[in-house]
Design a protein around this motif. Structure first.
Motif, PDB file in Angstrom:
ATOM      1  N   PRO A 209       1.078  -1.092   0.110  1.00  0.00           N
ATOM      2  CA  PRO A 209       0.134  -0.030   0.065  1.00  0.00           C
ATOM      3  C   PRO A 209       0.925   0.886  -0.270  1.00  0.00           C
ATOM      4  CG  PRO A 209      -0.570  -0.391   2.375  1.00  0.00           C
ATOM      5  CD  PRO A 209       0.282  -2.110   1.526  1.00  0.00           C
TER       6      PRO A 209
ATOM      7  N   ARG B 225      -4.472   0.956  -7.217  1.00  0.00           N
ATOM      8  CA  ARG B 225      -4.547   0.180  -6.600  1.00  0.00           C
ATOM      9  C   ARG B 225      -5.504   0.539  -5.111  1.00  0.00           C
ATOM     10  NH1 ARG B 225      -3.342  -4.824  -9.890  1.00  0.00           N
ATOM     11  NH2 ARG B 225      -2.127  -4.786 -11.340  1.00  0.00           N
ATOM     12  N   TYR B 226      -5.374   1.286  -4.759  1.00  0.00           N
ATOM     13  CA  TYR B 226      -5.772   2.160  -3.542  1.00  0.00           C
ATOM     14  C   TYR B 226      -6.848   3.029  -3.100  1.00  0.00           C
ATOM     15  CZ  TYR B 226      -3.418  -2.100  -1.296  1.00  0.00           C
ATOM     16  OH  TYR B 226      -2.632  -3.274  -0.817  1.00  0.00           O
TER      17      TYR B 226
ATOM     18  N   ILE C  33      -6.842   5.327  -0.108  1.00  0.00           N
ATOM     19  CA  ILE C  33      -6.681   5.530   0.519  1.00  0.00           C
ATOM     20  C   ILE C  33      -6.691   6.784   1.446  1.00  0.00           C
ATOM     21  CG2 ILE C  33      -3.493   6.173   1.384  1.00  0.00           C
ATOM     22  CD1 ILE C  33      -2.965   4.966  -0.551  1.00  0.00           C
TER      23      ILE C  33
ATOM     24  N   PHE D 288      -6.380   2.405   4.613  1.00  0.00           N
ATOM     25  CA  PHE D 288      -5.820   2.031   3.309  1.00  0.00           C
ATOM     26  C   PHE D 288      -6.766   0.798   2.472  1.00  0.00           C
ATOM     27  CE2 PHE D 288      -2.214   0.134   5.314  1.00  0.00           C
ATOM     28  CZ  PHE D 288      -2.588  -0.678   5.436  1.00  0.00           C
TER      29      PHE D 288
ATOM     30  N   PRO E 217      -7.768  -1.987  -0.478  1.00  0.00           N
ATOM     31  CA  PRO E 217      -7.726  -2.010  -2.363  1.00  0.00           C
ATOM     32  C   PRO E 217      -9.704  -1.546  -2.730  1.00  0.00           C
ATOM     33  CG  PRO E 217      -7.702  -4.217  -1.285  1.00  0.00           C
ATOM     34  CD  PRO E 217      -7.869  -3.225  -0.182  1.00  0.00           C
ATOM     35  N   LYS E 218      -9.483  -0.804  -4.452  1.00  0.00           N
ATOM     36  CA  LYS E 218     -10.224  -0.452  -4.372  1.00  0.00           C
ATOM     37  C   LYS E 218     -11.193  -1.685  -4.818  1.00  0.00           C
ATOM     38  CE  LYS E 218      -8.128   3.693  -6.397  1.00  0.00           C
ATOM     39  NZ  LYS E 218      -7.725   4.162  -7.022  1.00  0.00           N
TER      40      LYS E 218
ATOM     41  N   GLY F 267      -4.664  -7.785  -2.654  1.00  0.00           N
ATOM     42  CA  GLY F 267      -4.289  -6.451  -1.656  1.00  0.00           C
ATOM     43  C   GLY F 267      -4.544  -6.505  -0.115  1.00  0.00           C
TER      44      GLY F 267
ATOM     45  N   VAL G  52      -5.431  -4.348   4.037  1.00  0.00           N
ATOM     46  CA  VAL G  52      -6.451  -3.775   4.558  1.00  0.00           C
ATOM     47  C   VAL G  52      -6.088  -3.327   5.847  1.00  0.00           C
ATOM     48  CG1 VAL G  52      -9.351  -4.047   3.243  1.00  0.00           C
ATOM     49  CG2 VAL G  52      -8.492  -4.949   5.363  1.00  0.00           C
TER      50      VAL G  52
END
Length: 736
Positions: free
Chosen positions: A127, A135-136, A138, A152, A154-155, A161, A163
Motif C-alpha cells: 500500500p 490500486r488502493y 487511501i 487503506f 484495495p479498490k 492487496g 486493508v
C-alpha cells in the motif's frame, strides 16, 4: 606493510523469532459442554494470546536467535542461526508437510517497503509503493505535529492487496513508522479467517564517510493468522514474533557476504544444542502472542493427557500415514514403511500387484540410509525388488531427501514400467491413483537396472546430477525388441507371450540445474520450494557406450529445459515450461524421444493427458506447456458464485517432433539395419511443422481443495481409433 582489509561494512542486528501453532479460542469455562467436563485438565495448559485476546492451547513452539547482516548496496542478506529450540506435540501432530506448508506460506518475510510482497504463495501489492497508488483507496484519518495516519484498502476487494492503517512521518521524508494490515473481508484466500500483520520501525542515526544520516529500520514484527483447516476439529492460530536488537553498522569478513545469491541462511554447529543459560541470556521474558509462562515440562504433561484420548492416537497415526505417505514403526522411528499409496496398484501386465517396502531414517544413522521394496504381480506370478544404499555427505535430520541433497547412492532393481518411464527416477511409479487409466496401454518393459549416482545441491541454486547405469530391458505387451535385419515379413507377435526380446544398455548421464534465488523447506520425504516463482534451467546429456558391461548401442542424447512462473496480481499466475532435446545417433525406438504422457484420471501439469505411451517417437523435439490460474477473476463477477471461491484454469500443451532419416525404420535404406527396430502397433511419427496439441479448461479450488479439468485433443485423431478426443481429469491440492 599493512595487510589488505578483507572486510565489508554491513548493517547488523540480532533477531529473536518465536513461531507458535495453537488451538484457537478454547472454551475451558463452558461447563455445559460435555467435552469440557471430560477434559477439564485442559485448563492447566491454556493461556491467553495477547494478539487476539483469546484463550489458546499451544501445540508447537519454535524459537530462534540469529544474526542478520544486510548489505543494502548489493541487496544481500545473510542470516546466521545462533540458537534454535523446538517444543510441543511434534511427534503427535507434526506430519512434516502440512505444518511446513502452512508456516512456509504464511510466515514469509513481509516488508511493506517492497513494491510487491510474497504471501501465501501469491504476490500482494504494497500500500505504500507509489506504483500501486491506483490500486488502493487511501484516506487520511489523523494528523498531528509528528505523524500522519492513513487508512487503506484495495479498490477491488478481490484484488491481491491488504486493508489496514499506517502511520507516516509528518515531514518531507514520509517514512513509515508503523503499519497494521490484514486481508479484505471475504477475500479469495483459503482457510485464513483472520490475518493481522504489524510492523514497527525506528530511526537510527548512522555516520558513514563522515556523513550523518537517518535510517529507519524494522524494530518489531508480529504476524497472527487464524485458520479453519477442518472446522469440525476446531480452529488453529499461528503466530510469529520477531524482535530486532543491536542495530549497528559493523565490519564483517567479505567471505560472509560473498556469492551472487541474495539471501543465504547458515546454522552454527551448536545451534540446536544451546543450554538453558544461553536462552536466559538471549530470549526476552515476554513474547508476542503469549504470556511468557516458563513451564519446561508443559508439553510433556500435555502429551501424556492427549495419549489417553481414545480417538486422538489413531487419528494422528492415520493423518501422518496419508500425508507423509510413510508409516513410522517406532518412536523415534528408525525405519518407515511406505510409500502407502504403493501398497496396492495395477498395470496391464500384472493386473493387480502388491508392494511392501520402506527406508531407514536419520535416527538410525545421519549419513547412511538404506531402502527398498518387494513387489508381487498376480497375473504371471512375477517377483520384483529394489535395494538402495545411500551415503549423505551432510548430516540429515530425518530423511536423505532433505535440502541440500549431497549424496552418492547405489541402487539395484528388477521391475516393470511403461516405455516412457525407463529413465524416470525418484518418482513413485506405483501410485495407486495413477494406476487406473482411461486407456489400457501395453507398451511396457521389464527392466533390470544397476545404477550408481551422485547428487550435489549448492546453497546458491545449483543442482548437479551424474550417474552410470546398466540396464537389461525386456519387451512385453505389444512391444517387440528385434532388429530389422532379423525380422521377416512372416514374423508376428505372440500376444500371449510376455517376453518379446531384450536389449542391453550402459549409459553415463550428466545433468545440471540452476534456479537463481530458489529457497526450500524440508518435509519428511521431500523438499518443497518456498518461492516457486523463481526460474529453473536444466541441461542433461546422456552417453551410451557400446561393449561396456555388455552395452549394445553407442548413443548421445541432450535435453534442455526452462521453467518460469509469472505473477499477474489479482489475475493469478501463469506457468511457462519449455523443453527441447535431440538424440544425435542411430538408435532403435526404445532409445528415441517421446512426449511424457499420463493416462490416468489424475491431472498432471507436466505431462500430456490424451497421448498414449510412446505414441509419437522422434529424435528431435520441442515441447511447450503453458497454464494460467486466474484466481477467480471471472467467477467473482457472477453473484452467488463468487462466495464459493472458484478459480478458473486454462492451459495449452504443444509438442513438435520429427524423425531424421537415419532413425526411420520405414525407409528402404534402413530395411536391413542391425540397429533399428520396426515400430510396434500404435507408434507413429509427427508431421514436420505440425505439433501435437492439447487444450485444458478447468474449475479449481472446489470446496477449497479439489480441481476438475476438461482436456481436449486437437489433432492426429485419425491414427488410432481407440484414443479419446477429450476427457475429465481430477486432482486435490492444498493451497491458500
Amino acid at each position: 606493510m599493512a595487510g589488505k582489509d578483507d572486510s565489508v561494512v554491513v548493517r547488523h542486528n540480532l533477531v529473536y523469532e518465536k513461531v507458535r501453532m495453537a488451538l484457537n479460542d478454547v472454551d475451558v469455562l463452558g461447563n455445559d459442554r460435555k467435552y469440557v467436563k471430560k477434559y477439564a485438565w485442559l485448563r492447566d495448559f491454556v493461556e491467553k494470546c495477547d494478539l487476539n485476546n483469546k484463550i489458546v492451547l499451544p501445540l508447537i513452539v519454535e524459537e530462534q536467535v540469529k544474526d542478520v547482516y544486510v548489505d543494502s548496496l548489493e541487496k544481500k542478506r545473510r542470516t546466521v542461526v545462533k540458537g534454535i529450540r523446538r517444543s510441543g506435540l511434534n511427534d503427535l501432530f507434526d506430519t512434516g508437510q502440512i505444518i511446513s506448508v502452512i508456516m512456509g506460506d504464511i510466515f514469509v518475510d513481509v516488508d511493506v517497503r517492497d513494491e510487491q510482497m510474497r504471501f501465501v504463495g501469491r504476490r500482494f501489492y504494497s500500500p505504500i509503493s507509489p506504483k500501486n497508488a491506483s490500486r488502493y483507496d487511501i484516506d487520511m484519518v489523523e494528523v498531528n505535529d509528528t505523524t500522519v495516519t492513513y487508512r487503506f484498502a484495495p479498490k477491488d476487494r478481490f484484488d491481491t492487496g491488504f486493508v489496514g492503517t499506517m502511520v507516516l512521518s509528518n515531514d518531507s521524508t514520509h517514512q513509515v513508522r508503523s503499519i497494521r494490515m490484514g486481508l479484505p473481508y471475504k477475500s479469495m484466500v483459503n482457510y485464513i479467517d483472520t490475518l493481522d500483520i504489524r510492523q514497527d520501525f525506528k530511526k537510527l542515526v548512522v555516520t558513514t564517510d563522515s556523513v550523518t544520516r537517518d535510517v529507519w529500520v524494522l524494530d518489531k514484527s508480529t504476524v497472527l493468522a487464524e485458520l479453519s483447516l477442518i472446522p469440525s476439529l476446531g480452529r488453529a492460530v499461528f503466530t510469529r514474533e520477531e524482535m530486532f536488537y543491536n542495530h549497528e553498522l559493523t565490519k564483517v569478513p567479505s567471505k560472509l557476504m560473498s556469492g551472487k545469491v541474495l539471501e543465504k541462511t547458515t546454522m552454527e554447529p551448536k545451534a540446536e544444542y544451546r543450554d538453558t543459560a544461553f536462552w536466559h541470556r538471549m530470549v526476552p521474558e515476554q513474547g508476542a502472542g503469549g504470556s511468557g509462562k516458563k513451564r519446561p515440562d508443559i508439553f510433556r504433561r500435555l502429551l501424556g493427557y492427549a495419549m489417553d484420548i481414545k480417538f486422538l492416537r489413531p487419528f494422528a497415526w492415520l493423518t501422518k500415514a496419508l500425508i507423509d505417505n510413510y508409516i513410522p514403526t517406532s518412536t523415534p522411528s528408525y525405519f518407515d514403511v511406505g510409500p502407502v499409496t504403493s501398497l496396492i496398484s495395477r498395470n496391464h501386465v500384472d493386473k493387480f500387484r502388491l508392494r511392501f517396502g520402506g527406508q531407514t531414517t536419520a535416527h538410525l544413522d545421519k549419513h547412511w540410509f538404506f531402502g527398498g521394496y518387494y513387489a508381487y504381480g498376480f497375473k504371471y506370478n512375477k517377483h520384483y525388488y529394489d535395494a538402495k544404499v545411500l551415503y549423505s555427505f551432510n548430516p540429515k535430520q530425518y530423511s536423505s531427501e532433505e535440502y541440500p541433497r549431497r549424496y552418492i547412492s547405489f541402487e539395484s532393481n528388477y521391475d516393470i514400467c511403461y516405455l516412457n518411464d525407463r529413465n524416470i527416477h525418484n518418482v513413485n511409479k506405483d501410485n495407486i491413483f495413477h494406476s487406473f487409466k482411461w486407456y489400457e496401454d501395453s507398451k511396457m518393459i521389464f527392466y533390470n537396472q544397476q545404477r550408481l549416482s551422485f547428487t550435489y545441491e549448492t546453497d546458491n541454486g545449483w543442482r548437479l546430477l551424474s550417474s552410470i547405469q546398466h540396464d537389461i530391458d525386456e519387451a512385453t505387451g505389444m512391444l517387440v525388441f528385434k532388429p530389422l535385419s532379423e525380422w521377416s515379413g512372416k514374423d508376428s507377435v505372440d500376444v500371449k507371450s510376455i517376453h518379446n526380446g531384450k536389449i542391453m544398455i550402459t549409459e553415463f548421464r550428466l545433468g545440471m540445474e540452476y534456479s537463481p534465488g530458489a529457497k526450500y523447506y524440508n518435509t519428511r520425504y521431500r523438499q518443497m520450494p518456498v518461492n516457486d516463482e523463481m526460474p529453473v534451467f536444466g541441461l542433461t546429456h546422456t552417453w551410451g557406450v557400446k561393449n561396456l558391461f555388455g552395452g549394445e548401442y553407442n548413443h548421445h542424447a541432450t535435453e534442455f529445459s526452462a521453467y518460469k512462473r509469472l505473477f499477474l496480481g489479482s489475475w493469478g499466475f501463469q506457468n511457462f515450461n519449455f523443453k527441447c532435446g535431440a538424440e544425435w545417433c542411430k538408435v532403435p525406438y526404445p532409445l528415441l524421444l517421446s512426449p511424457a504422457s499420463d493416462l490416468s484420471y489424475v491431472a498432471d501439469d507436466n505431462s500430456f493427458r490424451l497421448c498414449s505411451t510412446a505414441e509419437f517417437v522422434n529424435d528431435r523435439f520441442i515441447q511447450f506447456l503453458w497454464s494460467w490460474e486466474m484466481n477467480g477473476k471471472i467467477f467473482n463477477l457472477i453473484p452467488y458464485v463468487r462466495k464459493f471461491k472458484l478459480r478458473e484454469y486454462v492451459g495449452i500443451r504443444a509438442y513438435w517432433g520429427w524423425l531424421t532419416s537415419k532413425n526411420d525404420p520405414r525407409l528402404p535404406q534402413n530395411e536391413n539395419s542391425d540397429i533399428l527396430m520396426a515400430f510396434c502397433k500404435r507408434m507413429y511419427t509427427l508431421e514436420r511443422g505440425k505439433p501435437y496439441l492439447e487444450g485444458v479448461i478447468g474449475i479449481h479450488n472446489i470446496i477449497n481443495i479439489f480441481n476438475i479439468d476438461y482436456v481436449y485433443r486437437f489433432d492426429y485423431m485419425h491414427l488410432d481409433k481407440d484414443v479419446r478426443r477429450s476427457g475429465f481429469r481430477f486432482s486435490a491440492r492444498f493451497t491458500f
